[in-house]
Motif scaffolding. Structure first.
Motif, PDB file in Angstrom:
ATOM      1  N   ILE A  42       0.841  -1.206   0.000  1.00  0.00           N
ATOM      2  CA  ILE A  42       0.000   0.000   0.000  1.00  0.00           C
ATOM      3  C   ILE A  42       0.869   1.246   0.000  1.00  0.00           C
ATOM      4  CG2 ILE A  42      -1.652   1.347   1.365  1.00  0.00           C
ATOM      5  CD1 ILE A  42      -2.806  -1.370   2.307  1.00  0.00           C
ATOM      6  N   ASP A  43       1.865   1.285   0.873  1.00  0.00           N
ATOM      7  CA  ASP A  43       2.766   2.442   0.939  1.00  0.00           C
ATOM      8  C   ASP A  43       3.457   2.669  -0.404  1.00  0.00           C
ATOM      9  OD1 ASP A  43       2.090   2.727   3.603  1.00  0.00           O
ATOM     10  OD2 ASP A  43       3.871   1.687   4.356  1.00  0.00           O
ATOM     11  N   HIS A  44       3.908   1.587  -1.015  1.00  0.00           N
ATOM     12  CA  HIS A  44       4.593   1.687  -2.314  1.00  0.00           C
ATOM     13  C   HIS A  44       3.660   2.236  -3.389  1.00  0.00           C
ATOM     14  CE1 HIS A  44       7.078   0.490  -5.759  1.00  0.00           C
ATOM     15  NE2 HIS A  44       5.986  -0.055  -6.272  1.00  0.00           N
ATOM     16  N   MET A  45       2.444   1.698  -3.465  1.00  0.00           N
ATOM     17  CA  MET A  45       1.516   2.114  -4.516  1.00  0.00           C
ATOM     18  C   MET A  45       1.083   3.570  -4.341  1.00  0.00           C
ATOM     19  SD  MET A  45       1.397  -0.504  -6.473  1.00  0.00           S
ATOM     20  CE  MET A  45       0.116   0.065  -7.592  1.00  0.00           C
ATOM     21  N   LEU A  46       0.895   4.004  -3.108  1.00  0.00           N
ATOM     22  CA  LEU A  46       0.492   5.396  -2.878  1.00  0.00           C
ATOM     23  C   LEU A  46       1.554   6.360  -3.389  1.00  0.00           C
ATOM     24  CD1 LEU A  46      -1.072   5.199   0.710  1.00  0.00           C
ATOM     25  CD2 LEU A  46      -2.277   5.486  -1.451  1.00  0.00           C
ATOM     26  N   VAL A  47       2.813   6.027  -3.160  1.00  0.00           N
ATOM     27  CA  VAL A  47       3.908   6.892  -3.606  1.00  0.00           C
ATOM     28  C   VAL A  47       4.035   6.872  -5.127  1.00  0.00           C
ATOM     29  CG1 VAL A  47       6.407   7.221  -3.584  1.00  0.00           C
ATOM     30  CG2 VAL A  47       5.201   6.700  -1.466  1.00  0.00           C
ATOM     31  N   VAL A  48       4.043   5.673  -5.713  1.00  0.00           N
ATOM     32  CA  VAL A  48       4.257   5.541  -7.160  1.00  0.00           C
ATOM     33  C   VAL A  48       3.106   6.140  -7.954  1.00  0.00           C
ATOM     34  CG1 VAL A  48       4.472   3.891  -9.059  1.00  0.00           C
ATOM     35  CG2 VAL A  48       5.734   3.518  -6.939  1.00  0.00           C
ATOM     36  N   LEU A  49       1.872   5.852  -7.556  1.00  0.00           N
ATOM     37  CA  LEU A  49       0.727   6.357  -8.320  1.00  0.00           C
ATOM     38  C   LEU A  49       0.523   7.854  -8.128  1.00  0.00           C
ATOM     39  CD1 LEU A  49      -1.793   3.404  -7.893  1.00  0.00           C
ATOM     40  CD2 LEU A  49      -0.286   3.917  -9.820  1.00  0.00           C
ATOM     41  N   GLU A  50       0.932   8.375  -6.975  1.00  0.00           N
ATOM     42  CA  GLU A  50       0.883   9.831  -6.797  1.00  0.00           C
ATOM     43  C   GLU A  50       1.867  10.501  -7.754  1.00  0.00           C
ATOM     44  OE1 GLU A  50       0.111  13.672  -5.458  1.00  0.00           O
ATOM     45  OE2 GLU A  50      -1.025  11.811  -5.193  1.00  0.00           O
ATOM     46  N   ASP A  51       3.042   9.908  -7.894  1.00  0.00           N
ATOM     47  CA  ASP A  51       4.034  10.437  -8.832  1.00  0.00           C
ATOM     48  C   ASP A  51       3.519  10.348 -10.259  1.00  0.00           C
ATOM     49  OD1 ASP A  51       6.833  11.355  -9.429  1.00  0.00           O
ATOM     50  OD2 ASP A  51       6.879   9.444 -10.490  1.00  0.00           O
ATOM     51  N   CYS A  52       2.825   9.241 -10.572  1.00  0.00           N
ATOM     52  CA  CYS A  52       2.249   9.081 -11.915  1.00  0.00           C
ATOM     53  C   CYS A  52       1.242  10.191 -12.203  1.00  0.00           C
ATOM     54  CB  CYS A  52       1.546   7.730 -12.028  1.00  0.00           C
ATOM     55  SG  CYS A  52       2.668   6.334 -12.154  1.00  0.00           S
ATOM     56  N   SER A  53       0.389  10.473 -11.216  1.00  0.00           N
ATOM     57  CA  SER A  53      -0.654  11.476 -11.402  1.00  0.00           C
ATOM     58  C   SER A  53      -0.069  12.869 -11.606  1.00  0.00           C
ATOM     59  CB  SER A  53      -1.586  11.493 -10.181  1.00  0.00           C
ATOM     60  OG  SER A  53      -2.240  10.252 -10.036  1.00  0.00           O
ATOM     61  N   GLN A  54       1.031  13.162 -10.910  1.00  0.00           N
ATOM     62  CA  GLN A  54       1.605  14.502 -10.972  1.00  0.00           C
ATOM     63  C   GLN A  54       2.502  14.711 -12.181  1.00  0.00           C
ATOM     64  OE1 GLN A  54       3.533  15.329  -7.236  1.00  0.00           O
ATOM     65  NE2 GLN A  54       1.614  15.476  -6.108  1.00  0.00           N
ATOM     66  N   THR A  55       3.200  13.660 -12.616  1.00  0.00           N
ATOM     67  CA  THR A  55       4.177  13.830 -13.695  1.00  0.00           C
ATOM     68  C   THR A  55       3.760  13.194 -15.012  1.00  0.00           C
ATOM     69  OG1 THR A  55       5.372  11.783 -13.143  1.00  0.00           O
ATOM     70  CG2 THR A  55       5.996  13.784 -11.941  1.00  0.00           C
ATOM     71  N   ALA A  56       2.741  12.317 -14.958  1.00  0.00           N
ATOM     72  CA  ALA A  56       2.289  11.572 -16.147  1.00  0.00           C
ATOM     73  C   ALA A  56       3.393  10.683 -16.711  1.00  0.00           C
ATOM     74  CB  ALA A  56       1.787  12.525 -17.232  1.00  0.00           C
ATOM     75  N   SER A  57       4.403  10.382 -15.880  1.00  0.00           N
ATOM     76  CA  SER A  57       5.518   9.553 -16.353  1.00  0.00           C
ATOM     77  C   SER A  57       5.069   8.141 -16.701  1.00  0.00           C
ATOM     78  CB  SER A  57       6.613   9.498 -15.276  1.00  0.00           C
ATOM     79  OG  SER A  57       6.079   8.992 -14.057  1.00  0.00           O
ATOM     80  N   CYS A  58       4.124   7.604 -15.943  1.00  0.00           N
ATOM     81  CA  CYS A  58       3.658   6.242 -16.221  1.00  0.00           C
ATOM     82  C   CYS A  58       2.924   6.177 -17.545  1.00  0.00           C
ATOM     83  CB  CYS A  58       2.730   5.757 -15.104  1.00  0.00           C
ATOM     84  SG  CYS A  58       3.600   5.440 -13.559  1.00  0.00           S
ATOM     85  N   ASN A  59       2.170   7.231 -17.858  1.00  0.00           N
ATOM     86  CA  ASN A  59       1.446   7.257 -19.128  1.00  0.00           C
ATOM     87  C   ASN A  59       2.416   7.225 -20.307  1.00  0.00           C
ATOM     88  OD1 ASN A  59      -1.127   7.322 -18.029  1.00  0.00           O
ATOM     89  ND2 ASN A  59      -1.109   9.543 -17.827  1.00  0.00           N
ATOM     90  N   GLN A  60       3.557   7.917 -20.154  1.00  0.00           N
ATOM     91  CA  GLN A  60       4.548   7.931 -21.227  1.00  0.00           C
ATOM     92  C   GLN A  60       5.139   6.538 -21.430  1.00  0.00           C
ATOM     93  OE1 GLN A  60       7.306  10.917 -19.937  1.00  0.00           O
ATOM     94  NE2 GLN A  60       5.858  12.594 -20.175  1.00  0.00           N
ATOM     95  N   ILE A  61       5.425   5.842 -20.320  1.00  0.00           N
ATOM     96  CA  ILE A  61       5.970   4.485 -20.420  1.00  0.00           C
ATOM     97  C   ILE A  61       4.944   3.563 -21.035  1.00  0.00           C
ATOM     98  CG2 ILE A  61       6.795   2.515 -19.078  1.00  0.00           C
ATOM     99  CD1 ILE A  61       7.894   4.511 -17.044  1.00  0.00           C
ATOM    100  N   ALA A  62       3.683   3.740 -20.642  1.00  0.00           N
ATOM    101  CA  ALA A  62       2.613   2.877 -21.147  1.00  0.00           C
ATOM    102  C   ALA A  62       2.475   3.020 -22.661  1.00  0.00           C
ATOM    103  CB  ALA A  62       1.299   3.215 -20.458  1.00  0.00           C
ATOM    104  N   LYS A  63       2.623   4.240 -23.179  1.00  0.00           N
ATOM    105  CA  LYS A  63       2.492   4.457 -24.611  1.00  0.00           C
ATOM    106  C   LYS A  63       3.632   3.791 -25.368  1.00  0.00           C
ATOM    107  CE  LYS A  63      -0.200   8.744 -24.519  1.00  0.00           C
ATOM    108  NZ  LYS A  63      -0.239  10.178 -24.878  1.00  0.00           N
ATOM    109  N   ILE A  64       4.822   3.779 -24.750  1.00  0.00           N
ATOM    110  CA  ILE A  64       5.969   3.149 -25.398  1.00  0.00           C
ATOM    111  C   ILE A  64       5.788   1.638 -25.461  1.00  0.00           C
ATOM    112  CG2 ILE A  64       8.439   2.675 -25.160  1.00  0.00           C
ATOM    113  CD1 ILE A  64       8.714   5.470 -23.905  1.00  0.00           C
ATOM    114  N   ARG A  65       5.321   1.057 -24.360  1.00  0.00           N
ATOM    115  CA  ARG A  65       5.204  -0.402 -24.282  1.00  0.00           C
ATOM    116  C   ARG A  65       3.912  -0.925 -24.898  1.00  0.00           C
ATOM    117  NH1 ARG A  65       7.412  -1.660 -18.145  1.00  0.00           N
ATOM    118  NH2 ARG A  65       9.486  -0.799 -18.465  1.00  0.00           N
ATOM    119  N   GLY A  66       2.939  -0.051 -25.023  1.00  0.00           N
ATOM    120  CA  GLY A  66       1.675  -0.452 -25.654  1.00  0.00           C
ATOM    121  C   GLY A  66       0.624  -0.809 -24.642  1.00  0.00           C
ATOM    122  N   PRO A  67      -0.654  -0.578 -24.993  1.00  0.00           N
ATOM    123  CA  PRO A  67      -1.757  -0.858 -24.076  1.00  0.00           C
ATOM    124  C   PRO A  67      -2.059  -2.346 -23.977  1.00  0.00           C
ATOM    125  CG  PRO A  67      -2.629  -0.131 -26.167  1.00  0.00           C
ATOM    126  CD  PRO A  67      -1.132  -0.024 -26.270  1.00  0.00           C
TER     127      PRO A  67
END
Length: 314
Positions: free
Chosen positions: A284-309
């Motif tokens: 839980i602690d890990h996911m809260l930190v990582v997903l908060e970073d995703c929401s603020q920086t959109a970094s996860c969305n960029q990785i997702a587009k590279i790897r494909g949906p």
């Protein structure tokens, strides 16, 4: 007395069956039966009334379950307090994920947690069907708001997504464009059923309105909802990232562009009446930190587009 044997006892209680508990825990039935018998021998009490197809608690078994649930919870909390936050944890996690557009981002964060804790084993279950988390031994779940019982779950908000109305140009040409929000109720809408059985037919509009919708098609899967919308079967309410490519290509039109979108929320939930393991707490602690970073920086969305949906899984 081993705490692991007490945990196994809890799983048998929660599934109501030695066979189901063995299947979920991926243990031979004989092993589970032997360890239960050893626990009863050590306690010198009978914990279950054994029947051909099910097992029911004795009075002593019920008392032992109630008392050890709180004891195990306190033990896990103590371990969490005295253990170095960076120390590796072990255990097995069963994680349920509602099929949402952020499925790939959540999966990547889970993989990262496994890299940080190599002794952890994980089972990921992607489903829009109702799941009894206690009976199915599911430790944690990512679910949309209104799709779980708040009285039975502890919920942590982890993601937000803008949700809009969409329709295909063919549908709008055939039926007409809804000029006002009230016009939506006169159109055919593609309805959505949540895992808790509720049909999403009272939909939010903007920040302070709710619209009544109706339709001749109800689904419980976003990909099917998208395909139905592309096929001109009606108006659908879906997350913007899920539909953006189809809007850009002209296959879908977003309705009511001047109205602020509704913000849908995804929660990380776990049963309130089960003790939470140290592995779950760290997760839980890990996911809260990582997903908060995703929401603020959109970094996860960029990785997702590279790897494909992972559209086939949605």
């Amino acid at each position: 007395m081993k705490t692991e044997d007490i945990s196994l006892f809890h799983r048998i209680v929660e599934t109501g069956s030695l066979v189901e508990a063995a299947d979920i825990l991926n243990l031979p039935k004989s092993t589970l039966s032997r360890r239960l018998q050893a626990l009863e021998d050590e306690l010198e009490v009978k914990l279950f009334h054994r029947q051909s197809r099910s097992m029911t608690l004795t009075a002593s078994g019920s008392h032992f379950y109630d008392k050890t649930t709180s004891m195990m919870s306190e033990l896990e909390q103590t371990l969490s307090e005295i253990t170095d936050e960076k120390a590796e944890v072990a255990g097995h996690l069963r994680i349920l994920i509602f099929p949402i557009p952020e499925l790939l981002q959540i999966s990547q964060a889970i993989f990262q947690f496994m890299d940080l804790n190599p002794s952890i084993t994980v089972e990921i279950i992607v489903s829009a069907e109702p799941q009894d988390m206690i009976r199915n031994n599911i430790d944690l779940a990512f679910m949309l708001e209104d799709s779980f019982n708040e009285n039975e779950m502890v919920a942590r908000h982890v993601l937000s997504e803008t949700v809009h109305f969409f329709a295909s140009p063919e549908y709008l040409k055939k039926v007409g464009y809804p000029e006002t929000p009230c016009d939506v109720s006169e159109h055919n809408s593609i309805l959505f059923r949540y895992p808790n059985g509720r049909i999403f037919n009272e939909v939010p509009f903007g920040q302070d309105m709710t619209l009544q919708v109706k339709g001749n098609l109800c689904v419980n899967n976003l990909s099917v909802c998208l395909e139905a919308t592309l096929a001109g079967k009606g108006i659908a309410m879906m997350p913007m990232p899920f539909c953006q490519d189809y809007v850009d290509s002209g296959q879908l039109e977003m309705l009511f562009k001047d109205t602020a979108p509704y913000e849908g929320k995804c929660y990380l939930v776990y049963p309130s009446r089960r003790y939470i393991s140290l592995a779950s707490q760290r997760f839980i602690d890990h996911m809260l930190v990582v997903l908060e970073d995703c929401s603020q920086t959109a970094s996860c969305n960029q990785i997702a587009k590279i790897r494909g949906p992972i559209k086939p899984m949605l």
